[in-house]
Design a protein around this motif. Structure first.
Motif, PDB file in Angstrom:
ATOM      1  N   ALA A  68      32.302  34.275 -44.896  1.00  0.00           N
ATOM      2  CA  ALA A  68      31.544  35.219 -45.719  1.00  0.00           C
ATOM      3  C   ALA A  68      32.457  35.911 -46.724  1.00  0.00           C
ATOM      4  O   ALA A  68      32.081  36.112 -47.892  1.00  0.00           O
ATOM      5  CB  ALA A  68      30.853  36.247 -44.829  1.00  0.00           C
ATOM      6  N   GLY A  69      33.670  36.285 -46.288  1.00  0.00           N
ATOM      7  CA  GLY A  69      34.618  36.927 -47.194  1.00  0.00           C
ATOM      8  C   GLY A  69      35.030  35.998 -48.318  1.00  0.00           C
ATOM      9  O   GLY A  69      35.096  36.414 -49.488  1.00  0.00           O
ATOM     10  N   ALA A  70      35.306  34.736 -47.982  1.00  0.00           N
ATOM     11  CA  ALA A  70      35.697  33.763 -49.006  1.00  0.00           C
ATOM     12  C   ALA A  70      34.552  33.516 -49.985  1.00  0.00           C
ATOM     13  O   ALA A  70      34.777  33.405 -51.204  1.00  0.00           O
ATOM     14  CB  ALA A  70      36.118  32.453 -48.337  1.00  0.00           C
ATOM     15  N   PHE A  71      33.331  33.451 -49.451  1.00  0.00           N
ATOM     16  CA  PHE A  71      32.157  33.217 -50.302  1.00  0.00           C
ATOM     17  C   PHE A  71      31.935  34.393 -51.244  1.00  0.00           C
ATOM     18  O   PHE A  71      31.713  34.208 -52.449  1.00  0.00           O
ATOM     19  CB  PHE A  71      30.920  33.007 -49.427  1.00  0.00           C
ATOM     20  N   ALA A  72      32.015  35.613 -50.715  1.00  0.00           N
ATOM     21  CA  ALA A  72      31.821  36.808 -51.545  1.00  0.00           C
ATOM     22  C   ALA A  72      32.874  36.881 -52.637  1.00  0.00           C
ATOM     23  O   ALA A  72      32.570  37.232 -53.796  1.00  0.00           O
ATOM     24  CB  ALA A  72      31.869  38.064 -50.673  1.00  0.00           C
ATOM     25  N   ALA A  73      34.125  36.542 -52.292  1.00  0.00           N
ATOM     26  CA  ALA A  73      35.214  36.602 -53.269  1.00  0.00           C
ATOM     27  C   ALA A  73      34.981  35.624 -54.422  1.00  0.00           C
ATOM     28  O   ALA A  73      35.172  35.978 -55.595  1.00  0.00           O
ATOM     29  CB  ALA A  73      36.545  36.311 -52.588  1.00  0.00           C
ATOM     30  N   ILE A  74      34.555  34.396 -54.112  1.00  0.00           N
ATOM     31  CA  ILE A  74      34.352  33.410 -55.171  1.00  0.00           C
ATOM     32  C   ILE A  74      33.134  33.745 -56.013  1.00  0.00           C
ATOM     33  O   ILE A  74      33.131  33.542 -57.236  1.00  0.00           O
ATOM     34  CB  ILE A  74      34.261  31.977 -54.594  1.00  0.00           C
ATOM     35  N   VAL A  75      32.091  34.301 -55.392  1.00  0.00           N
ATOM     36  CA  VAL A  75      30.896  34.702 -56.157  1.00  0.00           C
ATOM     37  C   VAL A  75      31.248  35.808 -57.146  1.00  0.00           C
ATOM     38  O   VAL A  75      30.850  35.766 -58.318  1.00  0.00           O
ATOM     39  CB  VAL A  75      29.765  35.151 -55.206  1.00  0.00           C
ATOM     40  N   LEU A  76      32.008  36.807 -56.691  1.00  0.00           N
ATOM     41  CA  LEU A  76      32.399  37.894 -57.584  1.00  0.00           C
ATOM     42  C   LEU A  76      33.328  37.395 -58.690  1.00  0.00           C
ATOM     43  O   LEU A  76      33.215  37.819 -59.845  1.00  0.00           O
ATOM     44  CB  LEU A  76      33.069  39.011 -56.778  1.00  0.00           C
ATOM     45  N   PHE A  77      34.229  36.489 -58.349  1.00  0.00           N
ATOM     46  CA  PHE A  77      35.120  35.898 -59.353  1.00  0.00           C
ATOM     47  C   PHE A  77      34.302  35.200 -60.442  1.00  0.00           C
ATOM     48  O   PHE A  77      34.523  35.425 -61.645  1.00  0.00           O
ATOM     49  CB  PHE A  77      36.064  34.906 -58.680  1.00  0.00           C
ATOM     50  N   LEU A  78      33.352  34.366 -60.044  1.00  0.00           N
ATOM     51  CA  LEU A  78      32.531  33.638 -61.011  1.00  0.00           C
ATOM     52  C   LEU A  78      31.672  34.591 -61.841  1.00  0.00           C
ATOM     53  O   LEU A  78      31.480  34.381 -63.051  1.00  0.00           O
ATOM     54  CB  LEU A  78      31.640  32.623 -60.280  1.00  0.00           C
ATOM     55  N   ALA A  79      31.175  35.647 -61.186  1.00  0.00           N
ATOM     56  CA  ALA A  79      30.346  36.617 -61.911  1.00  0.00           C
ATOM     57  C   ALA A  79      31.152  37.344 -62.980  1.00  0.00           C
ATOM     58  O   ALA A  79      30.648  37.600 -64.086  1.00  0.00           O
ATOM     59  CB  ALA A  79      29.743  37.617 -60.925  1.00  0.00           C
ATOM     60  N   TYR A  80      32.407  37.665 -62.670  1.00  0.00           N
ATOM     61  CA  TYR A  80      33.238  38.383 -63.633  1.00  0.00           C
ATOM     62  C   TYR A  80      33.723  37.498 -64.772  1.00  0.00           C
ATOM     63  O   TYR A  80      33.782  37.937 -65.922  1.00  0.00           O
ATOM     64  CB  TYR A  80      34.431  39.035 -62.932  1.00  0.00           C
ATOM     65  N   ILE A  81      34.076  36.249 -64.477  1.00  0.00           N
ATOM     66  CA  ILE A  81      34.585  35.405 -65.563  1.00  0.00           C
ATOM     67  C   ILE A  81      33.446  34.820 -66.402  1.00  0.00           C
ATOM     68  O   ILE A  81      33.694  34.259 -67.468  1.00  0.00           O
ATOM     69  CB  ILE A  81      35.474  34.258 -65.035  1.00  0.00           C
ATOM     70  N   ALA A  82      32.206  34.961 -65.922  1.00  0.00           N
ATOM     71  CA  ALA A  82      31.077  34.389 -66.659  1.00  0.00           C
ATOM     72  C   ALA A  82      30.981  34.959 -68.069  1.00  0.00           C
ATOM     73  O   ALA A  82      30.693  34.215 -69.022  1.00  0.00           O
ATOM     74  CB  ALA A  82      29.779  34.642 -65.889  1.00  0.00           C
ATOM     75  N   VAL A  83      31.218  36.274 -68.219  1.00  0.00           N
ATOM     76  CA  VAL A  83      31.067  36.889 -69.545  1.00  0.00           C
ATOM     77  C   VAL A  83      32.049  36.288 -70.553  1.00  0.00           C
ATOM     78  O   VAL A  83      31.630  35.784 -71.604  1.00  0.00           O
ATOM     79  CB  VAL A  83      31.209  38.423 -69.469  1.00  0.00           C
ATOM     80  N   PRO A  84      33.370  36.303 -70.299  1.00  0.00           N
ATOM     81  CA  PRO A  84      34.269  35.707 -71.302  1.00  0.00           C
ATOM     82  C   PRO A  84      34.055  34.208 -71.488  1.00  0.00           C
ATOM     83  O   PRO A  84      34.203  33.699 -72.607  1.00  0.00           O
ATOM     84  CB  PRO A  84      35.673  36.008 -70.747  1.00  0.00           C
ATOM     85  N   VAL A  85      33.704  33.506 -70.422  1.00  0.00           N
ATOM     86  CA  VAL A  85      33.482  32.063 -70.544  1.00  0.00           C
ATOM     87  C   VAL A  85      32.254  31.781 -71.405  1.00  0.00           C
ATOM     88  O   VAL A  85      32.278  30.921 -72.298  1.00  0.00           O
ATOM     89  CB  VAL A  85      33.327  31.413 -69.145  1.00  0.00           C
ATOM     90  N   LEU A  86      31.176  32.499 -71.177  1.00  0.00           N
ATOM     91  CA  LEU A  86      29.949  32.285 -71.959  1.00  0.00           C
ATOM     92  C   LEU A  86      30.125  32.725 -73.410  1.00  0.00           C
ATOM     93  O   LEU A  86      29.524  32.136 -74.320  1.00  0.00           O
ATOM     94  CB  LEU A  86      28.779  33.029 -71.317  1.00  0.00           C
ATOM     95  N   ILE A  87      30.969  33.725 -73.636  1.00  0.00           N
ATOM     96  CA  ILE A  87      31.276  34.128 -75.003  1.00  0.00           C
ATOM     97  C   ILE A  87      32.085  33.029 -75.698  1.00  0.00           C
ATOM     98  O   ILE A  87      31.825  32.675 -76.864  1.00  0.00           O
ATOM     99  CB  ILE A  87      32.029  35.463 -75.023  1.00  0.00           C
ATOM    100  N   ALA A  88      33.062  32.459 -74.980  1.00  0.00           N
ATOM    101  CA  ALA A  88      33.865  31.369 -75.547  1.00  0.00           C
ATOM    102  C   ALA A  88      33.006  30.154 -75.872  1.00  0.00           C
ATOM    103  O   ALA A  88      33.266  29.441 -76.841  1.00  0.00           O
ATOM    104  CB  ALA A  88      34.986  30.985 -74.566  1.00  0.00           C
ATOM    105  N   MET A  89      31.981  29.935 -75.054  1.00  0.00           N
ATOM    106  CA  MET A  89      31.061  28.802 -75.274  1.00  0.00           C
ATOM    107  C   MET A  89      29.977  29.130 -76.303  1.00  0.00           C
ATOM    108  O   MET A  89      29.123  28.291 -76.589  1.00  0.00           O
ATOM    109  CB  MET A  89      30.412  28.410 -73.945  1.00  0.00           C
ATOM    110  N   LYS A  90      30.028  30.355 -76.834  1.00  0.00           N
ATOM    111  CA  LYS A  90      29.062  30.857 -77.821  1.00  0.00           C
ATOM    112  C   LYS A  90      27.633  30.892 -77.296  1.00  0.00           C
ATOM    113  O   LYS A  90      26.660  30.840 -78.061  1.00  0.00           O
ATOM    114  CB  LYS A  90      29.146  30.017 -79.107  1.00  0.00           C
ATOM    115  N   ILE A  91      27.499  30.994 -75.981  1.00  0.00           N
ATOM    116  CA  ILE A  91      26.179  31.165 -75.384  1.00  0.00           C
ATOM    117  C   ILE A  91      25.777  32.643 -75.436  1.00  0.00           C
ATOM    118  O   ILE A  91      24.625  32.982 -75.711  1.00  0.00           O
ATOM    119  CB  ILE A  91      26.161  30.656 -73.925  1.00  0.00           C
ATOM    120  N   VAL A  92      26.758  33.512 -75.192  1.00  0.00           N
ATOM    121  CA  VAL A  92      26.561  34.956 -75.380  1.00  0.00           C
ATOM    122  C   VAL A  92      27.230  35.325 -76.698  1.00  0.00           C
ATOM    123  O   VAL A  92      28.423  35.105 -76.873  1.00  0.00           O
ATOM    124  CB  VAL A  92      27.186  35.765 -74.208  1.00  0.00           C
ATOM    125  N   ARG A  93      26.453  35.890 -77.625  1.00  0.00           N
ATOM    126  CA  ARG A  93      27.032  36.242 -78.936  1.00  0.00           C
ATOM    127  C   ARG A  93      26.182  37.318 -79.615  1.00  0.00           C
ATOM    128  O   ARG A  93      25.079  37.599 -79.214  1.00  0.00           O
ATOM    129  CB  ARG A  93      27.165  35.017 -79.824  1.00  0.00           C
TER     130      ARG A  93
END
Length: 220
Positions: free
Chosen positions: A195-220
């Motif tokens: 559960a700890g490993a799962f929560a950590a990876i979910v939060l990691f993906l949630a946080y990097i989603a913003v810069p990644v989606l901006i780089a992909m020009k999906i969020v602009r």
């Protein structure tokens, strides 16, 4: 009264860590308002309640200070108590994240200072500061600041590196904090670790989603 025993210090570490994980979850939910065009409104509502915001910030500073202080103290105690041969025998069974909690914590702490100066105080990149650019409703344009910031490769790289450190810190810290409370039986321990490993990876993906989606020009 400050705890003087090793067990007491570990309990403080567990409690402060879990409260900060709660903040991390709330913060990423606030970040997610950018996907719905609500980030400027969310930021404006927060800044309309300065006593609440500053009380919350003060509480976080206290939590973070206790967590750092006792984290360093326990690390020094553990290193002094273990003979080198004991460390070498157990090193193979320890995870990379567990062995480097102090260093990932240091990266996170350094990033928090930069993050506050960048997005809260808005002094590291003054040309992008939301306070200098209003949206169509006359509110500080936080969306523009975030998007323009993450279009900068250097800023995005710092953010992604720091979120990687956060992922490693949480992947060990979450399960370790629950073990400190005594939830480490043969039945519960594997569940807590997963559960700890799962929560950590979910939060990691949630946080990097913003810069990644901006780089992909999906969020602009």
């Amino acid at each position: 009264m400050l705890p003087t025993s090793s067990v007491g210090r570990k309990l403080v570490m567990a409690a402060t860590g879990q409260l900060m994980v709660l903040f991390i979850i709330l913060h990423v939910l606030g970040n997610a308002t950018i996907y719905f065009g609500l980030l400027n409104a969310y930021a404006a509502h927060l800044h309309a309640l300065p006593p609440l915001v500053w009380s919350f910030r003060l509480g976080l500073i206290i939590l973070f200070s206790f967590h750092i202080f006792y984290g360093i103290a326990l690390t020094l105690e553990n290193n002094a108590a273990k003979p080198q041969s004991y460390v070498m025998r157990n090193d193979l069974s320890a995870t990379f994240a567990g062995r480097n909690m102090v260093w990932t914590g240091a990266v996170i702490g350094s990033f928090l200072i930069y993050h506050l100066l960048h997005f809260t105080v808005q002094v590291t990149n003054p040309a992008l500061a939301a306070a200098k650019h209003m949206d169509t409703l006359g509110r500080p344009d936080v969306v523009r600041m975030v998007i323009k910031s993450f279009q900068d490769l250097g800023i995005a790289s710092v953010y992604l590196l720091s979120m990687t450190a956060l992922w490693l810190h949480l992947s060990h810290g979450i399960q370790s904090s629950f073990q400190t409370w005594g939830l480490n039986s043969e039945q519960s321990l594997p569940i807590i670790k997963r559960a700890g490993a799962f929560a950590a990876i979910v939060l990691f993906l949630a946080y990097i989603a913003v810069p990644v989606l901006i780089a992909m020009k999906i969020v602009r």
